[in-house]
Scaffold this motif. Sequence first.
Motif, mmCIF file in Angstrom:
data_model
loop_
_atom_site.group_PDB
_atom_site.id
_atom_site.type_symbol
_atom_site.label_atom_id
_atom_site.label_comp_id
_atom_site.label_asym_id
_atom_site.label_seq_id
_atom_site.Cartn_x
_atom_site.Cartn_y
_atom_site.Cartn_z
ATOM 1 N N LEU A 1 0.674 -1.182 -0.125
ATOM 2 C CA LEU A 1 0.082 -0.094 0.024
ATOM 3 C C LEU A 1 0.855 1.051 0.021
ATOM 4 O O LEU A 1 1.483 1.436 0.913
ATOM 5 C CB LEU A 1 -0.965 0.026 1.146
ATOM 6 N N ILE A 2 0.974 1.811 -1.260
ATOM 7 C CA ILE A 2 1.808 3.220 -1.305
ATOM 8 C C ILE A 2 0.738 4.310 -1.018
ATOM 9 O O ILE A 2 -0.147 4.507 -1.725
ATOM 10 C CB ILE A 2 2.362 3.182 -2.828
ATOM 11 N N GLU A 3 1.075 5.035 0.247
ATOM 12 C CA GLU A 3 0.313 6.053 0.519
ATOM 13 C C GLU A 3 0.466 7.559 0.150
ATOM 14 O O GLU A 3 -0.015 8.591 0.401
ATOM 15 C CB GLU A 3 0.090 5.954 1.932
ATOM 16 N N SER A 4 1.918 7.824 -0.156
ATOM 17 C CA SER A 4 2.430 9.022 -0.332
ATOM 18 C C SER A 4 3.538 9.011 -1.361
ATOM 19 O O SER A 4 3.949 7.894 -1.943
ATOM 20 C CB SER A 4 2.877 9.796 0.879
ATOM 21 N N GLU A 5 3.657 10.384 -2.049
ATOM 22 C CA GLU A 5 4.749 10.348 -3.083
ATOM 23 C C GLU A 5 6.258 9.965 -2.314
ATOM 24 O O GLU A 5 6.991 9.364 -3.073
ATOM 25 C CB GLU A 5 4.861 11.739 -3.604
ATOM 26 N N ARG B 1 8.688 7.059 -3.784
ATOM 27 C CA ARG B 1 10.254 7.386 -4.174
ATOM 28 C C ARG B 1 10.867 6.325 -3.616
ATOM 29 O O ARG B 1 11.915 5.709 -3.932
ATOM 30 C CB ARG B 1 10.643 8.833 -3.780
ATOM 31 N N LEU B 2 10.481 5.916 -2.312
ATOM 32 C CA LEU B 2 11.384 4.687 -1.466
ATOM 33 C C LEU B 2 11.250 3.435 -2.428
ATOM 34 O O LEU B 2 12.216 2.896 -2.204
ATOM 35 C CB LEU B 2 10.707 4.743 -0.024
ATOM 36 N N LEU B 3 10.169 3.180 -2.874
ATOM 37 C CA LEU B 3 9.978 1.918 -3.450
ATOM 38 C C LEU B 3 10.816 1.758 -4.701
ATOM 39 O O LEU B 3 11.680 0.998 -5.207
ATOM 40 C CB LEU B 3 8.553 1.674 -3.872
#
Length: 81
Positions: free
Chosen positions: A71-75, A79-81
């Motif tokens: 679950l990617i919740e933010s920009e 970027r971390l992914l």
Amino acid sequence: MALTVGPVLYHWSRETLLHFYADLADSPADTVVLGEAVCARRRELRLDDWLALGRELQAAGKEVVLVAQTLIESEADLRLL
């Protein structure tokens, strides 16, 4: 039957994580899943740390699977992914 150890879902200290995975190297587990699957703000280990652990576990005969957050919740998470 194969034994797989999934990613750690708890917020453990860096030292506890490193000891846990060192113990897994000598365990009967066939596959070990590495990475942060719960929260991007839990940054006890960095990508280089996960990759180094993966190499160590592979050298011990384990199959290693890298996992990322689902679950990617933010920009910043993207970027971390």
